[in-house]
Design a protein around this motif. Structure first.
Motif, PDB file in Angstrom:
ATOM      1  N   ALA A 262       0.890  -1.527  -0.076  1.00 54.31           N
ATOM      2  CA  ALA A 262       0.090   0.030  -0.012  1.00 54.31           C
ATOM      3  C   ALA A 262       0.933   1.203  -0.072  1.00 54.31           C
ATOM      4  N   ALA A 263       2.140   1.065  -0.046  1.00 58.84           N
ATOM      5  CA  ALA A 263       2.964   2.296  -0.081  1.00 58.84           C
ATOM      6  C   ALA A 263       3.032   3.035  -1.507  1.00 58.84           C
ATOM      7  N   SER A 264       2.843   4.314  -1.380  1.00 57.42           N
ATOM      8  CA  SER A 264       2.977   5.133  -2.526  1.00 57.42           C
ATOM      9  C   SER A 264       4.087   5.740  -2.706  1.00 57.42           C
ATOM     10  N   SER A 265       4.469   6.029  -3.950  1.00 53.95           N
ATOM     11  CA  SER A 265       5.897   6.835  -4.429  1.00 53.95           C
ATOM     12  C   SER A 265       5.535   8.030  -5.444  1.00 53.95           C
ATOM     13  N   HIS A 266       6.045   9.022  -5.186  1.00 54.39           N
ATOM     14  CA  HIS A 266       5.804  10.245  -6.279  1.00 54.39           C
ATOM     15  C   HIS A 266       7.030  10.654  -6.740  1.00 54.39           C
ATOM     16  N   ARG A 267       7.220  11.005  -8.091  1.00 51.45           N
ATOM     17  CA  ARG A 267       8.294  11.600  -8.463  1.00 51.45           C
ATOM     18  C   ARG A 267       7.683  12.246  -9.893  1.00 51.45           C
ATOM     19  N   ASP A 268       8.114  13.567  -9.566  1.00 47.07           N
ATOM     20  CA  ASP A 268       7.904  14.590 -11.012  1.00 47.07           C
ATOM     21  C   ASP A 268       6.362  14.458 -11.429  1.00 47.07           C
ATOM     22  N   GLY A 269       5.478  14.332 -10.609  1.00 42.01           N
ATOM     23  CA  GLY A 269       4.114  14.242 -11.056  1.00 42.01           C
ATOM     24  C   GLY A 269       3.546  12.991 -11.495  1.00 42.01           C
ATOM     25  N   ILE A 270       4.498  11.879 -11.186  1.00 38.41           N
ATOM     26  CA  ILE A 270       3.882  10.442 -11.517  1.00 38.41           C
ATOM     27  C   ILE A 270       3.820   9.838  -9.886  1.00 38.41           C
ATOM     28  N   ARG A 271       2.531   9.122  -9.802  1.00 43.33           N
ATOM     29  CA  ARG A 271       2.499   8.396  -8.395  1.00 43.33           C
ATOM     30  C   ARG A 271       2.502   7.210  -8.719  1.00 43.33           C
ATOM     31  N   ARG A 272       3.011   6.295  -7.859  1.00 45.60           N
ATOM     32  CA  ARG A 272       2.877   4.778  -8.004  1.00 45.60           C
ATOM     33  C   ARG A 272       2.387   4.417  -6.694  1.00 45.60           C
ATOM     34  N   THR A 273       1.540   3.291  -6.770  1.00 49.03           N
ATOM     35  CA  THR A 273       0.936   2.677  -5.252  1.00 49.03           C
ATOM     36  C   THR A 273       0.961   1.078  -5.287  1.00 49.03           C
ATOM     37  N   ASN A 274       1.792   0.577  -4.403  1.00 50.25           N
ATOM     38  CA  ASN A 274       2.056  -0.764  -4.290  1.00 50.25           C
ATOM     39  C   ASN A 274       0.495  -1.440  -4.078  1.00 50.25           C
ATOM     40  N   ILE A 275       0.657  -2.801  -4.354  1.00 47.17           N
ATOM     41  CA  ILE A 275      -0.470  -3.840  -3.972  1.00 47.17           C
ATOM     42  C   ILE A 275      -0.829  -3.678  -2.391  1.00 47.17           C
ATOM     43  N   ARG A 276      -2.225  -3.273  -2.114  1.00 48.23           N
ATOM     44  CA  ARG A 276      -2.369  -3.111  -0.771  1.00 48.23           C
ATOM     45  C   ARG A 276      -2.655  -4.415   0.135  1.00 48.23           C
ATOM     46  N   ASP A 277      -2.978  -5.555  -0.516  1.00 48.53           N
ATOM     47  CA  ASP A 277      -2.940  -6.865   0.042  1.00 48.53           C
ATOM     48  C   ASP A 277      -1.490  -7.133   0.400  1.00 48.53           C
ATOM     49  N   TRP A 278      -1.372  -7.269   1.614  1.00 50.11           N
ATOM     50  CA  TRP A 278       0.108  -7.471   2.090  1.00 50.11           C
ATOM     51  C   TRP A 278       0.515  -8.845   1.959  1.00 50.11           C
ATOM     52  N   GLU A 279      -0.415 -10.168   1.857  1.00 41.89           N
ATOM     53  CA  GLU A 279       0.075 -11.040   1.471  1.00 41.89           C
ATOM     54  C   GLU A 279       0.301 -11.331  -0.183  1.00 41.89           C
ATOM     55  N   ALA A 280      -0.515 -10.626  -0.821  1.00 37.86           N
ATOM     56  CA  ALA A 280      -0.346 -10.659  -2.164  1.00 37.86           C
ATOM     57  C   ALA A 280       1.111  -9.890  -2.470  1.00 37.86           C
ATOM     58  N   TYR A 281       1.349  -8.737  -1.710  1.00 37.30           N
ATOM     59  CA  TYR A 281       2.459  -8.119  -1.925  1.00 37.30           C
ATOM     60  C   TYR A 281       3.766  -8.999  -1.771  1.00 37.30           C
ATOM     61  N   MET A 282       3.856  -9.896  -0.768  1.00 32.90           N
ATOM     62  CA  MET A 282       4.865 -10.627  -0.441  1.00 32.90           C
ATOM     63  C   MET A 282       5.199 -11.707  -1.751  1.00 32.90           C
ATOM     64  N   ARG A 283       3.999 -12.352  -1.951  1.00 33.23           N
ATOM     65  CA  ARG A 283       4.003 -13.299  -2.983  1.00 33.23           C
ATOM     66  C   ARG A 283       4.523 -12.762  -4.467  1.00 33.23           C
ATOM     67  N   CYS A 284       4.348 -11.330  -4.725  1.00 26.99           N
ATOM     68  CA  CYS A 284       4.643 -10.851  -5.777  1.00 26.99           C
ATOM     69  C   CYS A 284       6.220 -10.400  -5.711  1.00 26.99           C
ATOM     70  N   ILE A 285       6.586  -9.815  -4.606  1.00 28.67           N
ATOM     71  CA  ILE A 285       8.114  -9.624  -4.523  1.00 28.67           C
ATOM     72  C   ILE A 285       8.850 -10.941  -4.534  1.00 28.67           C
ATOM     73  N   GLU A 286       8.353 -11.849  -3.838  1.00 30.64           N
ATOM     74  CA  GLU A 286       9.215 -13.397  -3.824  1.00 30.64           C
ATOM     75  C   GLU A 286       9.287 -13.934  -5.459  1.00 30.64           C
ATOM     76  N   LYS A 287       8.405 -13.686  -6.192  1.00 33.09           N
ATOM     77  CA  LYS A 287       8.191 -13.898  -7.487  1.00 33.09           C
ATOM     78  C   LYS A 287       8.979 -13.120  -8.647  1.00 33.09           C
ATOM     79  N   GLY A 288       9.669 -12.229  -8.164  1.00 39.61           N
ATOM     80  CA  GLY A 288      10.237 -11.272  -8.792  1.00 39.61           C
ATOM     81  C   GLY A 288       9.539 -10.193  -9.668  1.00 39.61           C
ATOM     82  N   GLU A 289       8.401  -9.952  -9.129  1.00 40.10           N
ATOM     83  CA  GLU A 289       7.102  -9.416 -10.154  1.00 40.10           C
ATOM     84  C   GLU A 289       7.373  -7.742  -9.378  1.00 40.10           C
TER      85      GLU A 289
END
Length: 373
Positions: A262-289
């Protein structure tokens, strides 16, 4: 990467409070295998982003201090490796009952120079009504340990409009906390969010009516002002020189990197937000996605609204000339009349260019901003 802020989200706490709609989950006494997976994922995501010359670092949650010492050290070590210079401000959020002198010493060892401690109230009955895991004595023990270890910059979180709270009980809480002489206070009015147990309990009728809530706000402004705290943002008060630099970067729409679910990033007018589901987030990172769930290029209108909304929440306010330069609008002629009307009502200060809300204006800031837009 440009100098910015770095935020890391740890979504675990001992028990999720009934009013909380943050990305967090209660894990009781802890699950080291689960928290270890999350720390590994946070470190992996941090390694994927461009090296970050961060001015500020903020580890929030959840309750980051629930992490075992070894896992917290792993996370702090990774932060140090990913930050080229020592950050000017390095904050870790913690709650009473989840820190001891060993953890506090570890924080200092890795450059943490600011603590944010969740207190909410000095009244045990009010803490129980919120579902907090601690009482006032537990908070005092944690606060005094932090001072003993050597922390010289501590924020205390408080809450108003708590079920059962009165102006008198709020005054007692403020008096007790002021006596501790923290450098910073964040005081938030309880908001009943849909999807929380509190919403199921109270629906759209909050436990404290709006008039009483406003009275509590006025009491807070007055007492903290008399105690030497500057009301520099609608919910934040600081002794001179102790304003939260990390949050000020948000309010100025600066660049920042967000790590974790659920963490957001902002750079020069572009905002990116991570997956909110914390379990899905971990699976995503572990798969290198890629963990980003949503990316948005902000329009000029969105940037203007954010600049207006965030700027007017702060004591610094905005300058219309700067908005006209950045967004190519004729806002002085469009806004001059309503701004003068609001100034006559005592809701803001306006000199023809600079605009800043008074404490009365901060209470109705959404109404003011809505009319300007």
């Amino acid at each position: 990467m440009a100098r910015s802020g770095l935020y890391i989200h740890v979504p675990f706490c001992v028990r999720k409070c009934g009013y909380c709609d943050f990305c967090s989950v209660g894990i009781g006494d802890g699950d080291e295998a689960l928290t270890g997976r999350m720390v590994d994922a946070l470190v992996q995501e941090m390694e994927r982003v461009d090296r970050n010359d961060a001015v500020t670092v903020f580890i929030g949650g959840g309750t980051p201090s629930v992490l075992p010492v070894g896992q917290m050290e792993q996370l702090l070590k990774s932060v140090r490796e990913r930050v080229i210079e020592a950050p000017e401000e390095f904050t870790v959020e913690c709650n009473p009952g989840t820190v001891d002198e060993e953890k506090l010493s570890l924080f200092l060892e890795y450059g943490v120079n600011r603590l944010s401690i969740g207190c909410q109230s000095a009244q045990d009955e009010e803490l129980r009504s919120l579902g907090r895991i601690h009482n006032w004595t537990d908070f005092l023990d944690g606060y005094e340990s932090a001072r003993k270890i050597g922390f010289e910059n501590i924020n205390v979180d408080l809450m108003t409009a708590i079920p059962g709270q009165t102006e008198d009980s709020l005054k007692q809480t403020l008096e007790k906390v002021i006596d501790l002489q923290p450098e910073h206070l964040s005081v938030y009015s309880l908001i009943i969010e849909e999807g929380t147990p509190f919403f199921d309990r109270y629906g759209e009728t909050p436990p404290v009516d709006e008039e009483t809530d406003r009275g509590m706000y006025e009491v807070t402004c007055r007492m903290l002002g008399e105690a030497g705290f500057r009301h520099y943002e609608v919910s934040n008060y600081a002794k001179p020189g102790y304003e939260c630099r990390h949050n000020r970067n948000y309010w100025k729409r600066g660049n920042y990197v967000g790590i974790g679910p659920a963490a957001s990033s902002h750079r020069d007018g572009i905002r990116r937000t991570n997956i909110r589901d914390w379990e899905a987030y971990m699976r995503c990172i572990e798969k290198g996605e890629d963990s980003v769930e949503e990316a948005e290029v902000l329009t000029a209108e969105q940037k203007l609204l954010e600049t207006l909304y965030l700027g007017l929440r702060t004591a610094d306010g905005i300058r219309i000339s700067e908005l006209e330069k950045e967004y190519s609008g004729n806002y002085r002629s469009e806004w001059d009349l309503p701004l003068r009307d609001f100034a006559e009502e005592g809701l803001l200060v306006y000199d023809g260019d600079a605009v800043s809300l008074t404490e009365q204006g901060l209470w109705v800031s959404d109404t003011i901003i809505g009319q300007l837009m």
